[in-house]
Design a protein around this motif. Structure first.
Motif, PDB file in Angstrom:
ATOM      1  N   GLY A   1     -32.538  31.188  16.462  1.00 30.69           N
ATOM      2  CA  GLY A   1     -32.774  29.754  16.546  1.00 30.69           C
ATOM      3  C   GLY A   1     -32.227  29.170  17.835  1.00 30.69           C
ATOM      4  N   GLU A   2     -31.045  29.618  18.257  1.00 30.68           N
ATOM      5  CA  GLU A   2     -30.447  29.151  19.509  1.00 30.68           C
ATOM      6  C   GLU A   2     -31.289  29.592  20.709  1.00 30.68           C
ATOM      7  OE1 GLU A   2     -26.386  30.424  19.649  1.00 30.68           O
ATOM      8  OE2 GLU A   2     -25.963  29.574  17.676  1.00 30.68           O
ATOM      9  N   LEU A   3     -31.744  30.834  20.688  1.00 28.97           N
ATOM     10  CA  LEU A   3     -32.587  31.332  21.782  1.00 28.97           C
ATOM     11  C   LEU A   3     -33.899  30.569  21.863  1.00 28.97           C
ATOM     12  CD1 LEU A   3     -32.073  35.186  21.555  1.00 28.97           C
ATOM     13  CD2 LEU A   3     -31.235  33.638  23.314  1.00 28.97           C
ATOM     14  N   GLU A   4     -34.444  30.225  20.717  1.00 31.77           N
ATOM     15  CA  GLU A   4     -35.696  29.478  20.682  1.00 31.77           C
ATOM     16  C   GLU A   4     -35.524  28.104  21.333  1.00 31.77           C
ATOM     17  OE1 GLU A   4     -39.260  28.933  17.437  1.00 31.77           O
ATOM     18  OE2 GLU A   4     -37.217  29.209  16.736  1.00 31.77           O
ATOM     19  N   LYS A   5     -34.391  27.453  21.071  1.00 24.00           N
ATOM     20  CA  LYS A   5     -34.103  26.160  21.701  1.00 24.00           C
ATOM     21  C   LYS A   5     -33.966  26.303  23.209  1.00 24.00           C
ATOM     22  CE  LYS A   5     -31.764  24.261  17.667  1.00 24.00           C
ATOM     23  NZ  LYS A   5     -30.476  23.904  17.079  1.00 24.00           N
ATOM     24  N   GLU A   6     -33.298  27.368  23.657  1.00 27.41           N
ATOM     25  CA  GLU A   6     -33.142  27.607  25.089  1.00 27.41           C
ATOM     26  C   GLU A   6     -34.501  27.819  25.767  1.00 27.41           C
ATOM     27  OE1 GLU A   6     -30.439  27.719  27.119  1.00 27.41           O
ATOM     28  OE2 GLU A   6     -29.186  27.027  25.461  1.00 27.41           O
ATOM     29  N   ILE A   7     -35.375  28.561  25.113  1.00 26.88           N
ATOM     30  CA  ILE A   7     -36.700  28.820  25.680  1.00 26.88           C
ATOM     31  C   ILE A   7     -37.494  27.526  25.795  1.00 26.88           C
ATOM     32  CG2 ILE A   7     -38.929  29.931  25.202  1.00 26.88           C
ATOM     33  CD1 ILE A   7     -37.293  32.308  24.088  1.00 26.88           C
ATOM     34  N   ILE A   8     -37.396  26.662  24.800  1.00 26.53           N
ATOM     35  CA  ILE A   8     -38.094  25.377  24.848  1.00 26.53           C
ATOM     36  C   ILE A   8     -37.591  24.552  26.021  1.00 26.53           C
ATOM     37  CG2 ILE A   8     -38.360  23.176  23.631  1.00 26.53           C
ATOM     38  CD1 ILE A   8     -38.486  24.841  21.026  1.00 26.53           C
ATOM     39  N   ASN A   9     -36.270  24.541  26.240  1.00 20.49           N
ATOM     40  CA  ASN A   9     -35.710  23.803  27.369  1.00 20.49           C
ATOM     41  C   ASN A   9     -36.179  24.382  28.701  1.00 20.49           C
ATOM     42  OD1 ASN A   9     -34.312  21.998  25.761  1.00 20.49           O
ATOM     43  ND2 ASN A   9     -32.441  23.217  25.761  1.00 20.49           N
ATOM     44  N   LEU A  10     -36.232  25.710  28.796  1.00 17.24           N
ATOM     45  CA  LEU A  10     -36.702  26.333  30.031  1.00 17.24           C
ATOM     46  C   LEU A  10     -38.164  26.000  30.312  1.00 17.24           C
ATOM     47  CD1 LEU A  10     -35.062  29.866  29.833  1.00 17.24           C
ATOM     48  CD2 LEU A  10     -34.545  28.048  31.462  1.00 17.24           C
TER      49      LEU A  10
ATOM     50  N   LEU B   1     -41.896  20.607  34.530  1.00 19.86           N
ATOM     51  CA  LEU B   1     -41.510  19.580  35.495  1.00 19.86           C
ATOM     52  C   LEU B   1     -41.605  20.110  36.921  1.00 19.86           C
ATOM     53  CD1 LEU B   1     -40.308  16.806  36.189  1.00 19.86           C
ATOM     54  CD2 LEU B   1     -38.042  17.829  35.883  1.00 19.86           C
ATOM     55  N   THR B   2     -41.158  21.336  37.129  1.00 24.78           N
ATOM     56  CA  THR B   2     -41.229  21.944  38.460  1.00 24.78           C
ATOM     57  C   THR B   2     -42.682  22.074  38.918  1.00 24.78           C
ATOM     58  OG1 THR B   2     -39.206  23.173  37.999  1.00 24.78           O
ATOM     59  CG2 THR B   2     -40.545  23.938  39.824  1.00 24.78           C
ATOM     60  N   HIS B   3     -43.579  22.438  38.029  1.00 22.07           N
ATOM     61  CA  HIS B   3     -44.999  22.539  38.382  1.00 22.07           C
ATOM     62  C   HIS B   3     -45.540  21.184  38.830  1.00 22.07           C
ATOM     63  CE1 HIS B   3     -46.762  26.528  37.164  1.00 22.07           C
ATOM     64  NE2 HIS B   3     -45.462  26.678  36.915  1.00 22.07           N
ATOM     65  N   TRP B   4     -45.201  20.127  38.108  1.00 25.76           N
ATOM     66  CA  TRP B   4     -45.661  18.796  38.493  1.00 25.76           C
ATOM     67  C   TRP B   4     -45.101  18.408  39.863  1.00 25.76           C
ATOM     68  CZ3 TRP B   4     -49.194  15.440  36.918  1.00 25.76           C
ATOM     69  CH2 TRP B   4     -49.768  15.635  35.665  1.00 25.76           C
ATOM     70  N   MET B   5     -43.832  18.695  40.108  1.00 21.54           N
ATOM     71  CA  MET B   5     -43.214  18.328  41.383  1.00 21.54           C
ATOM     72  C   MET B   5     -43.872  19.069  42.538  1.00 21.54           C
ATOM     73  SD  MET B   5     -39.243  18.146  40.086  1.00 21.54           S
ATOM     74  CE  MET B   5     -38.597  18.497  41.680  1.00 21.54           C
ATOM     75  N   VAL B   6     -44.129  20.342  42.375  1.00 23.35           N
ATOM     76  CA  VAL B   6     -44.776  21.126  43.433  1.00 23.35           C
ATOM     77  C   VAL B   6     -46.201  20.633  43.664  1.00 23.35           C
ATOM     78  CG1 VAL B   6     -45.660  23.424  44.016  1.00 23.35           C
ATOM     79  CG2 VAL B   6     -43.337  23.161  43.131  1.00 23.35           C
ATOM     80  N   GLY B   7     -46.923  20.342  42.591  1.00 24.43           N
ATOM     81  CA  GLY B   7     -48.291  19.845  42.727  1.00 24.43           C
ATOM     82  C   GLY B   7     -48.353  18.531  43.479  1.00 24.43           C
ATOM     83  N   ILE B   8     -47.464  17.609  43.148  1.00 25.74           N
ATOM     84  CA  ILE B   8     -47.439  16.313  43.837  1.00 25.74           C
ATOM     85  C   ILE B   8     -47.052  16.501  45.293  1.00 25.74           C
ATOM     86  CG2 ILE B   8     -46.183  14.118  43.961  1.00 25.74           C
ATOM     87  CD1 ILE B   8     -46.163  14.168  40.879  1.00 25.74           C
ATOM     88  N   ASN B   9     -46.097  17.390  45.560  1.00 23.52           N
ATOM     89  CA  ASN B   9     -45.687  17.664  46.935  1.00 23.52           C
ATOM     90  C   ASN B   9     -46.850  18.214  47.753  1.00 23.52           C
ATOM     91  OD1 ASN B   9     -44.386  18.320  49.285  1.00 23.52           O
ATOM     92  ND2 ASN B   9     -42.716  19.410  48.314  1.00 23.52           N
ATOM     93  N   ILE B  10     -47.592  19.148  47.210  1.00 26.60           N
ATOM     94  CA  ILE B  10     -48.745  19.713  47.926  1.00 26.60           C
ATOM     95  C   ILE B  10     -49.789  18.636  48.174  1.00 26.60           C
ATOM     96  CG2 ILE B  10     -50.707  21.305  47.691  1.00 26.60           C
ATOM     97  CD1 ILE B  10     -48.759  23.237  46.288  1.00 26.60           C
ATOM     98  N   MET B  11     -50.064  17.821  47.171  1.00 26.81           N
ATOM     99  CA  MET B  11     -51.062  16.767  47.314  1.00 26.81           C
ATOM    100  C   MET B  11     -50.664  15.783  48.415  1.00 26.81           C
ATOM    101  SD  MET B  11     -52.339  13.997  44.499  1.00 26.81           S
ATOM    102  CE  MET B  11     -50.746  13.177  44.516  1.00 26.81           C
ATOM    103  N   LEU B  12     -49.416  15.341  48.421  1.00 25.52           N
ATOM    104  CA  LEU B  12     -48.963  14.399  49.437  1.00 25.52           C
ATOM    105  C   LEU B  12     -48.952  15.037  50.823  1.00 25.52           C
ATOM    106  CD1 LEU B  12     -46.079  12.572  47.571  1.00 25.52           C
ATOM    107  CD2 LEU B  12     -48.324  11.661  48.167  1.00 25.52           C
TER     108      LEU B  12
END
Length: 67
Positions: free
Chosen positions: A30-39, A45-56
């Motif tokens: 259960g603890e590992l499952e929570k960690e995976i969800i957070n990761l 979020l990182t994908h969105w940031m990289v996508g916006i950076n490339i677009m700009l």
């Protein structure tokens, strides 16, 4: 998430684990499952940031080359 821990508990019990060990194993899962969800959330979020950076960056390059 809860059903995954119950399934792990049942699997450990059927494999011959003691009651205490089966509970600990299900708890760790259960603890590992929570960690995976957070990761995954951080990864998204990182994908969105990289996508916006490339677009700009492309917009700026297009603007500079267009002059």
């Amino acid at each position: 998430m809860e059903s995954m821990s119950i399934k792990m508990y049942n699997a450990l019990k059927s494999a011959g684990a003691t009651e205490e060990n089966a509970q600990q194993g299900a708890s760790v899962l259960g603890e590992l499952e929570k960690e995976i969800i957070n990761l995954k959330a951080g990864h998204r979020l990182t994908h969105w940031m990289v996508g916006i950076n490339i677009m700009l960056s492309m917009a700026i390059i297009g603007f500079l080359l267009g002059k």
